[in-house]
Design an enzyme around this catalytic site. Sequence first.
Site, PDB file in Angstrom:
ATOM      1  N   LYS A 296      -2.508   1.616   9.443  1.00 35.63           N
ATOM      2  CA  LYS A 296      -2.911   0.615   8.449  1.00 35.63           C
ATOM      3  C   LYS A 296      -1.750  -0.303   8.112  1.00 35.63           C
ATOM      4  O   LYS A 296      -0.598   0.120   8.103  1.00 35.63           O
ATOM      5  CB  LYS A 296      -3.355   1.307   7.165  1.00 35.63           C
ATOM      6  CG  LYS A 296      -4.708   1.950   7.238  1.00 35.63           C
ATOM      7  CD  LYS A 296      -5.024   2.547   5.873  1.00 35.63           C
ATOM      8  CE  LYS A 296      -6.493   2.581   5.622  1.00 35.63           C
ATOM      9  NZ  LYS A 296      -6.789   3.069   4.265  1.00 35.63           N
TER      10      LYS A 296
ATOM     11  N   GLU B 137      -2.459   7.083   7.983  1.00 40.77           N
ATOM     12  CA  GLU B 137      -3.290   7.960   7.156  1.00 40.77           C
ATOM     13  C   GLU B 137      -4.092   8.873   8.063  1.00 40.77           C
ATOM     14  O   GLU B 137      -4.457   8.491   9.169  1.00 40.77           O
ATOM     15  CB  GLU B 137      -4.289   7.128   6.326  1.00 40.77           C
ATOM     16  CG  GLU B 137      -3.752   6.646   5.008  1.00 40.77           C
ATOM     17  CD  GLU B 137      -4.781   5.849   4.220  1.00 40.77           C
ATOM     18  OE1 GLU B 137      -5.986   5.918   4.523  1.00 40.77           O
ATOM     19  OE2 GLU B 137      -4.367   5.143   3.296  1.00 40.77           O
TER      20      GLU B 137
ATOM     21  N   VAL C  58     -16.132  -8.462  -5.607  1.00 41.46           N
ATOM     22  CA  VAL C  58     -17.406  -9.104  -5.242  1.00 41.46           C
ATOM     23  C   VAL C  58     -18.583  -8.337  -5.860  1.00 41.46           C
ATOM     24  O   VAL C  58     -19.518  -8.922  -6.401  1.00 41.46           O
ATOM     25  CB  VAL C  58     -17.572  -9.155  -3.702  1.00 41.46           C
ATOM     26  CG1 VAL C  58     -18.918  -9.745  -3.315  1.00 41.46           C
ATOM     27  CG2 VAL C  58     -16.440  -9.937  -3.061  1.00 41.46           C
TER      28      VAL C  58
ATOM     29  N   ARG D 119      -8.051  -7.379  -9.150  1.00 45.10           N
ATOM     30  CA  ARG D 119      -8.810  -8.612  -9.375  1.00 45.10           C
ATOM     31  C   ARG D 119     -10.267  -8.264  -9.632  1.00 45.10           C
ATOM     32  O   ARG D 119     -10.657  -7.102  -9.550  1.00 45.10           O
ATOM     33  CB  ARG D 119      -8.732  -9.484  -8.127  1.00 45.10           C
ATOM     34  CG  ARG D 119      -9.190  -8.689  -6.911  1.00 45.10           C
ATOM     35  CD  ARG D 119      -9.368  -9.510  -5.670  1.00 45.10           C
ATOM     36  NE  ARG D 119      -9.506  -8.685  -4.486  1.00 45.10           N
ATOM     37  CZ  ARG D 119     -10.625  -8.116  -4.067  1.00 45.10           C
ATOM     38  NH1 ARG D 119     -11.749  -8.256  -4.731  1.00 45.10           N
ATOM     39  NH2 ARG D 119     -10.641  -7.382  -2.965  1.00 45.10           N
TER      40      ARG D 119
ATOM     41  N   LYS E 217       0.802  -1.231   0.000  1.00 42.57           N
ATOM     42  CA  LYS E 217       0.000   0.000   0.000  1.00 42.57           C
ATOM     43  C   LYS E 217       0.826   1.268   0.000  1.00 42.57           C
ATOM     44  O   LYS E 217       0.379   2.289  -0.520  1.00 42.57           O
ATOM     45  CB  LYS E 217      -0.965  -0.012   1.179  1.00 42.57           C
ATOM     46  CG  LYS E 217      -2.089  -1.027   0.981  1.00 42.57           C
ATOM     47  CD  LYS E 217      -3.203  -0.779   1.971  1.00 42.57           C
ATOM     48  CE  LYS E 217      -4.421  -1.595   1.595  1.00 42.57           C
ATOM     49  NZ  LYS E 217      -5.573  -1.256   2.432  1.00 42.57           N
TER      50      LYS E 217
ATOM     51  N   GLY F 237      -9.797  -5.075   5.900  1.00 43.62           N
ATOM     52  CA  GLY F 237      -9.908  -4.304   7.141  1.00 43.62           C
ATOM     53  C   GLY F 237      -8.993  -4.794   8.253  1.00 43.62           C
ATOM     54  O   GLY F 237      -9.071  -4.307   9.382  1.00 43.62           O
TER      55      GLY F 237
ATOM     56  N   ASN G 295      -7.620  -2.732  -6.127  1.00 44.47           N
ATOM     57  CA  ASN G 295      -7.795  -4.174  -6.056  1.00 44.47           C
ATOM     58  C   ASN G 295      -7.548  -4.747  -7.442  1.00 44.47           C
ATOM     59  O   ASN G 295      -8.259  -4.421  -8.396  1.00 44.47           O
ATOM     60  CB  ASN G 295      -9.183  -4.527  -5.551  1.00 44.47           C
ATOM     61  CG  ASN G 295      -9.315  -4.250  -4.067  1.00 44.47           C
ATOM     62  OD1 ASN G 295      -8.377  -4.491  -3.298  1.00 44.47           O
ATOM     63  ND2 ASN G 295     -10.439  -3.725  -3.656  1.00 44.47           N
TER      64      ASN G 295
HETATM   65  P1  ADP Z   1      -8.654  -2.862   3.335  1.00 43.42           P
HETATM   66  O1  ADP Z   1      -7.703  -2.996   2.179  1.00 43.42           O
HETATM   67  O2  ADP Z   1      -8.174  -3.530   4.576  1.00 43.42           O
HETATM   68  O3  ADP Z   1     -10.053  -3.205   2.971  1.00 43.42           O
HETATM   69  P2  ADP Z   1      -9.025  -0.022   2.857  1.00 43.42           P
HETATM   70  O4  ADP Z   1      -7.857   0.882   2.815  1.00 43.42           O
HETATM   71  O5  ADP Z   1      -9.610  -0.430   1.557  1.00 43.42           O
HETATM   72  O6  ADP Z   1      -8.661  -1.315   3.721  1.00 43.42           O
HETATM   73  O7  ADP Z   1     -10.163   0.641   3.753  1.00 43.42           O
HETATM   74  C1  ADP Z   1     -11.344  -0.048   4.102  1.00 43.42           C
HETATM   75  C2  ADP Z   1     -12.374   0.906   4.666  1.00 43.42           C
HETATM   76  O8  ADP Z   1     -11.862   1.555   5.848  1.00 43.42           O
HETATM   77  C3  ADP Z   1     -12.757   2.048   3.758  1.00 43.42           C
HETATM   78  O9  ADP Z   1     -13.758   1.683   2.834  1.00 43.42           O
HETATM   79  C4  ADP Z   1     -13.232   3.083   4.751  1.00 43.42           C
HETATM   80  O10 ADP Z   1     -14.529   2.767   5.207  1.00 43.42           O
HETATM   81  C5  ADP Z   1     -12.298   2.911   5.917  1.00 43.42           C
HETATM   82  N1  ADP Z   1     -11.130   3.812   5.781  1.00 43.42           N
HETATM   83  C6  ADP Z   1      -9.936   3.490   5.238  1.00 43.42           C
HETATM   84  N2  ADP Z   1      -9.087   4.533   5.264  1.00 43.42           N
HETATM   85  C7  ADP Z   1      -9.749   5.550   5.849  1.00 43.42           C
HETATM   86  C8  ADP Z   1      -9.408   6.903   6.180  1.00 43.42           C
HETATM   87  N3  ADP Z   1      -8.203   7.396   5.922  1.00 43.42           N
HETATM   88  N4  ADP Z   1     -10.352   7.661   6.778  1.00 43.42           N
HETATM   89  C9  ADP Z   1     -11.576   7.173   7.070  1.00 43.42           C
HETATM   90  N5  ADP Z   1     -11.953   5.923   6.798  1.00 43.42           N
HETATM   91  C10 ADP Z   1     -11.069   5.100   6.189  1.00 43.42           C
END
Ligand code: ADP
Length: 506
Positions: free
Chosen positions: A160, A202, A297, A294, A118, A167, A292
């Site tokens: 993260k 972040e 869903v 791929r 990431k 998540g 992503n």
């Molecule tokens: P993963 O790859 O683990 O699914 P993501 O980076 O795609 O993680 O984030 C998943 C969800 O987490 C997002 O759809 C959002 O709801 C929340 N999220 C992620 N980053 C942020 C952020 N910087 N601020 C607020 N919510 C966030």
Amino acid sequence: MAPFKRVLVANRGEVALRVIRACHEEGLEAVAVYSDADRLSPHVRAAHVAVPIGAAPAAESYLDIAKLIEAARTTECQAIHPGYGFLSERAPFAEAVTQAGLTFVGPPATAIQAMGDKTEARRRMQAAGVPVVPGTTRPVPDHVQAGAEAARLGYPVLLKAVAGGGGKGMRLVRDEAELESAFQGAESEAMKAFGAGELYLEKYLDRPRHIEIQILADTYGRVVALGERECSIQRRHQKLIEEAPSVAVTPALRRRLSEAATAAAGSVGYLGAGTIEFLLAPTGEFYFLEMNTRLQVEHPVTELVFGVDIVREQLRVAQGQPLRVHSGALQPRGHAIECRITAEDPFNDFLPATGMIRYLQAPSGPGVRWDGGVEAGNEVTLFYDPLLAKLIVWGDTRAAALQRMRRALRELVIVGIPSSQAFHLRVLADPDFQRGDVDVTYLERVGERLLAAELAPELIQPLAIAAALLAEEQRASAAAAAPPTAPPPARPSVWTLAARRESVGG
Ligand code: ADP
């Protein structure tokens, strides 16, 4: 990139069936694989040939690269489609498939690699001129360094995992006092989930929407954006309901998001289907979240509003054929919604449910699509993801699609295990959801209230039928298990009983 005839589908459940169907429509043969737990699954029967690949734990079957490649070899496949989940975003798998002289139906391993890290993805996006969520573009080595970065960004921040997904390894940190333990928690969770504990930071955005853009790219240099999906209805960062288009996206914003998404895909030499996820702030600013690499869903909602079969396009691109999608500014037609029907009990903190599906009646009729992976007689276990099926509807307006989804959810009957159906019915009945007034914190804020709400009587019917049938089944099997003392009395069937109950309004 040569044409192929036979494809091994390295997955299970609804996505395996989805890919097999696309293969057949493209005139290709499909080979299924299955673990011991999936012998009776519909995807096994749907394929041309099915190969057993081992025990139920995914590590011994669906995640075993050598077994999958061996299965493809022995059944004379020329290509492997990974579906989503399992090995779909593992660069070493894509590489191993290619090394074995087979075609990987997906992007080049280098693109998977670049986007799987990431922080590297964030650096690449910045270089490509795509806005990223404010934060670090390198891993933070410890909580002290994280504290310095957090002070610079301003709390609240989100820790993260660099290798993140689903998540996992993510922690919200509201102030400095929370940082050290959050860091340790996220690190160990990431280590457990991905075998890599590296973290980055972040800025935690206030009530953003999750908006993502579907892209398709072919070997002729075309990268096409197929509009957005609204995925803000999430529980613990996992999507539950998705829509296309989003009420928050105007044609002008769609154009800007699409430009950013195609730039992102172009910057890693992308091929096939991919998704660029963004967070859309209430101010209208958007930020790259992740890509992503791929099939997603929720891809069907895009298919319904753009009239494109994304999986068939993946199969075409992998054979060196051009995309069948028209050029120019593509605009969605009508509105589509997807509800993920999972084997989880919404009234018990979404606890994953196990047991046998005794009876399943999938909704149908105009504008309804059921992408399912299970049928009556199948055992739901804890070995795999709880997704049973996706219920997707289309309507010419959002209001029509909502109405149709409620109708379709009412038709669904699942007997044997609890499902997310009751939860979806409640979200669909919520005025905020109906107005499209949602963001990623929506369920966190209103979930409990929704679940406590009484459902309208007409919505309760399928749930009541399912509960009554299950209770009757359990009584019948308990009676059968007991030693016979006298000849059993003639008893009406469960159906007769259900019909009687219904006719008296029970
Ligand atoms: P993963 O790859 O683990 O699914 P993501 O980076 O795609 O993680 O984030 C998943 C969800 O987490 C997002 O759809 C959002 O709801 C929340 N999220 C992620 N980053 C942020 C952020 N910087 N601020 C607020 N919510 C966030």
